[in-house]
Design an enzyme around this catalytic site. Structure first.
Site, PDB file in Angstrom:
ATOM      1  N   GLU A 192       0.868  -1.197   0.000  1.00 25.45           N
ATOM      2  CA  GLU A 192       0.000   0.000   0.000  1.00 25.45           C
ATOM      3  C   GLU A 192       0.897   1.238   0.000  1.00 25.45           C
ATOM      4  O   GLU A 192       0.952   1.995   0.957  1.00 25.45           O
ATOM      5  CB  GLU A 192      -0.975   0.004   1.169  1.00 25.45           C
ATOM      6  CG  GLU A 192      -0.364  -0.142   2.547  1.00 25.45           C
ATOM      7  CD  GLU A 192      -1.378   0.114   3.656  1.00 25.45           C
ATOM      8  OE1 GLU A 192      -2.339   0.868   3.430  1.00 25.45           O
ATOM      9  OE2 GLU A 192      -1.197  -0.442   4.746  1.00 25.45           O
TER      10      GLU A 192
ATOM     11  N   GLU B 170       4.482   8.893  -4.183  1.00 26.14           N
ATOM     12  CA  GLU B 170       5.167   8.468  -2.957  1.00 26.14           C
ATOM     13  C   GLU B 170       6.122   7.310  -3.245  1.00 26.14           C
ATOM     14  O   GLU B 170       6.459   6.527  -2.353  1.00 26.14           O
ATOM     15  CB  GLU B 170       4.142   8.111  -1.877  1.00 26.14           C
ATOM     16  CG  GLU B 170       3.368   9.340  -1.401  1.00 26.14           C
ATOM     17  CD  GLU B 170       2.410   9.040  -0.264  1.00 26.14           C
ATOM     18  OE1 GLU B 170       2.476   7.933   0.300  1.00 26.14           O
ATOM     19  OE2 GLU B 170       1.607   9.922   0.062  1.00 26.14           O
TER      20      GLU B 170
END
Length: 792
Positions: free
Chosen positions: A498, A507
């Protein structure tokens, strides 16, 4: 909790009536007005700051009559010069004279001041008068003054210059420009280009409210009639010029006048949702009577107020609440309900508004995000920083995301042969939510598996050890370290992570998973299996001001995570007819895992990060004029099969409704870029990398489609045979020519005065050809990652 502050907008006659009916119970007539207004449920009220006597004195001094004698002219000139040298009021020229009278009051500056007069002398004296009124308001500690509206488009720059000067001269007072939501004159057959409502603010009659002042869009428009698009954009363009010349001053807001009847198609008016609307002027004349005689708003006005205005304001930030100025509601215009019926109706709209209901319902994004609306947050640096437990806890409050992950894992387990050993690797386990969901999915699927949980954060690893000891036992094996550096005891069938950001890859999910793909067997799978980044152009003066508030150029070259509230997506909802422009929100790029085309070293790691560089060139059609302040970034991910995650505005409810974990990404522009109706916006964005960092660069250009130059051979242009050489295959058609404005149809106006008939439009465009003319561009943002980057 109420969404809006309700106020009553009083006029000079109300003050005069209060003087006549003054009760000894109150020290002054103004205090009596304030007490009566609050007894009726209003939280505040607006009052004109000055009286008719001030208007008369100023007019006698500054507006010379043609019939005046020489001595009268001389006397007036002396009086005017004395006033200009030392501006000030006489006692009977103002309505408020005490601090207790002024407390909480919003004042209306003299409506008759012509700050955009074509006459230099009148404009100069109006500026002095405005400064005088604002100085007096500041003396009384009044917080907000509503300014007279601009009336003349040709001189609105002078108006803006004066307002900017006043903002500098009176630093402790907020100014609000009152403007009608659009210029309604085009829908008044046979009328000049002026508003249908011309009652000055300083008067009151039972048949009309303090109405919208006269508005002249341009002297040229008398010779060249406006179309509906021009009319609907005129006041917004005046506002755009004013706030731009005032450098987006945060003390300058907008009082949006809803006096004009709104069109049934509201798309062109959506731009107001992105503006700093502080007050909404709602006179009794805007209301109509329902079947029982009670006042209600017409459906278009009701929809605009409920869906475009109410949706803009967060409940938890009371200082941002708008104020509804109910005007002329004490004159008995509607036969049922009395004065209170108007405020009751506004409260009813508030309670039945879908955004309000969503914000009050636990588990919705609107409820979860209270306090975060339009709040800029720097994206996480997951590889450089170790997240605190509170951040993990916030993410774990999202039941939708983990439910989707569990369903994806369950389906992946079901698709594997029963009885076959399955190895699962969870890369980036955090505090263990995916581990728990994995075990639950295994139980549902009645499968057995070896589960490895990898985590590099030493603090989170303590929590994992605690949960292993108390919840999981030997079902889970913990591995501490960076997934790009450690080894696992056994190759995995399924890799779960995740690591997604608001833009999918922002990210560093691609880089992290590059390091973990070596854990997979040759036929292993990744959850997620792919994800895409999406962009749309947006307008938001609020976000623009927030991004530049630090006075540091770097802040305007940094992407931010934002829960959008006061924004307007500028692009059209459909692709342009000529096929050049894509949909309203467009895909930039995609990442897939695992991928087999990467050159690896002996350890199974990529030699460089160049395979994760990306670029996109997107074309957006801009149907209505607006100002580009930035780009809205979204992502979609395929977890497994048909199970996914999405924050794409058009698809999120179908894929992962009420998911809380991600807000969109905002790429700001340093220079606001004006985009006219029917223009084309070309956006370029790059995802770039070196051995230490990943960063984004972005840029935009605007174009307008105009008829191409004619050739000397008319027969070629008019030929019905093969396509003319004068028209190249790549020449774009005009987005204006193939667009049908819904409001143009609704209002019954014809486009034939400016465009050929619809049946022949495409033929003429294709044979004559159009060319794109560049009208503007932004600078290249964040070159070389100079202001923002994500560390590897």
């Amino acid at each position: 909790m109420d969404w809006a502050t309700l106020a009553t907008a009083l006029v000079a006659e109300d003050v005069a009536d209060a003087i006549q009916a003054h009760s000894e119970q109150y020290e002054t007539p103004v205090l009596q007005l304030v007490a009566e207004a609050r007894a009726k449920g209003y939280e505040t009220l607006t009052l004109p700051l000055t009286t008719e006597k001030w208007k008369k004195r100023w007019s006698d001094m500054c507006l010379m009559s043609m019939d005046a004698t020489d001595s009268e002219k001389e006397e007036a000139s002396k009086a005017a010069e004395a006033w200009r040298s030392r501006p000030g009021f006489l006692r009977d020229e103002v309505t408020i004279s005490r601090l207790d009278e002024a407390e909480g009051i919003i004042v209306m500056i003299s409506e008759w001041l012509e700050l955009d007069s074509p006459d230099d002398g009148i404009r100069h004296d109006a500026e002095i008068a405005l400064q005088q009124e604002l100085a007096y308001a500041s003396y009384l500690n009044i917080q907000t003054a509503i300014l007279p509206p601009p009336r003349n488009r040709d001189y609105v720059a002078s108006y803006a210059r004066i307002i900017n000067s006043c903002l500098s001269a009176t630093p402790y007072i907020s100014l609000s420009v009152r403007l009608p939501i659009y210029n309604p004159s085009v829908f008044q057959p046979g009328s000049p280009l002026r508003s249908a409502f011309q009652t000055p603010i300083g008067t009151k009659a039972a048949t009309s409210s303090p109405g919208t002042p006269a508005l002249v869009v341009s002297d040229l428009t008398l010779e060249h009639p406006q179309n509906s698009e021009t009319s609907l954009n005129a006041t917004w363009e005046m506002w755009d010029l004013i706030r731009s010349m005032c450098d987006y001053n945060t003390r300058l807001t907008l009082t949006l006048d809803l006096s004009p009847a709104l069109p049934s198609t509201l798309g062109v008016l959506s731009k107001w949702a992105a503006e700093s609307v502080r007050y909404i002027f709602l006179p009794a004349t805007t209301f109509i009577a329902n079947m029982k005689g009670y006042p209600v708003l017409p459906k278009p006005t009701q929809a605009f107020l409920r869906d475009s205005m109410i949706a803009r304001f967060p409940f938890s930030l009371q200082r941002h609440r708008p104020t509804i100025l109910l005007a002329d509601v004490n004159t008995g215009r509607h036969r049922r309900g009395g004065e209170s019926a108007y405020s009751q109706y506004v409260r009813h709209l508030e309670k039945t508004s879908p955004p309000v209901q969503a914000a009050q319902k636990p588990g919705t994004v609107e409820n979860f995000a209270q306090g975060y609306q339009d709040y800029l947050q720097a994206p996480l640096q997951p590889l450089m920083d170790n997240l605190p437990s509170a951040t993990y806890q916030t993410f774990e409050q999202d039941p939708i995301k983990y439910s989707q992950y569990e369903e994806a894992m369950f389906r992946a387990f079901i698709d594997r042969p029963a009885g076959e050993k399955t190895v699962v690797c969870i890369a980036g386990a955090g505090r263990g939510p995916l581990v728990a969901r994995c075990l639950k999915a295994l139980e549902r699927a009645r499968r057995e598996a070896i589960v490895f949980a990898i985590e590099k954060n030493p603090n989170a690893y303590v929590t994992l050890q605690y949960r292993q000891a108390n919840e999981w036992g030997t079902k889970v094996q913990l591995i501490f370290g960076d997934m790009r550096a450690i080894e696992v005891p056994e190759k995995a069938d399924i890799l779960i992570s995740e690591l997604l950001g608001s833009f999918g890859d922002n990210e560093l999910s691609p880089e992290c998973l590059d390091g973990a793909m070596r854990f997979l067997k040759p036929d292993g799978i990744s959850i997620p299996s792919s994800y895409t980044a999406h962009l749309a152009p947006l307008s938001s003066s609020k976000l623009y001001n927030e991004a530049r508030s630090s006075k540091n150029d770097k802040s305007l070259e940094t992407p931010y995570v934002v829960m959008f509230q006061n924004v307007n997506i500028l692009s059209g909802t459909k692709a342009s007819a000529d096929g050049r422009c894509g949909p309203q929100i467009q895909e930039c790029w995609e990442f897939e895992h695992p991928r087999s085309d990467v050159v690896l070293d002996a350890r199974g790691l990529p030699l460089t990060n160049s395979h994760n560089a990306r670029s996109a060139k997107l074309r957006f059609y801009i149907p209505h004029a607006g100002v580009l302040h930035g780009l809205a970034g979204y992502f979609e991910a395929v977890l497994y099969g048909t199970i996914g995650l999405s924050i794409h505005p058009h698809r999120k409810d179908q894929i992962s409704k009420d998911m809380l974990s991600w807000f969109p990404l905002f790429f700001p522009f340093k220079e606001p870029l004006y985009l006219p109706s029917g223009s084309e916006l070309q956006v370029s964005i790059w995802r770039l990398t070196n051995q230490k960092q990943v960063w984004y660069e972005w840029h935009a250009e605007s174009f307008l489609s105009v008829p191409g130059k004619s050739t000397s051979n008319d027969e070629l242009l008019l030929s019905a045979g093969p396509r003319s050489p004068a028209f190249s295959e790549g020449t774009p058609l005009s987005p204006m020519a193939d667009r049908e404005d819904p409001f143009l149809v609704d209002s019954g106006l014809s486009r034939s005065a400016t465009l050929p008939p619809a049946s022949s439009t495409m033929f003429h465009n294709r044979e004559l050809g159009y060319e794109l003319v560049k009208i503007g561009h932004t600078s290249l943002h964040n070159p070389g990652g100079r202001s923002s980057w994500i560390g590897l």
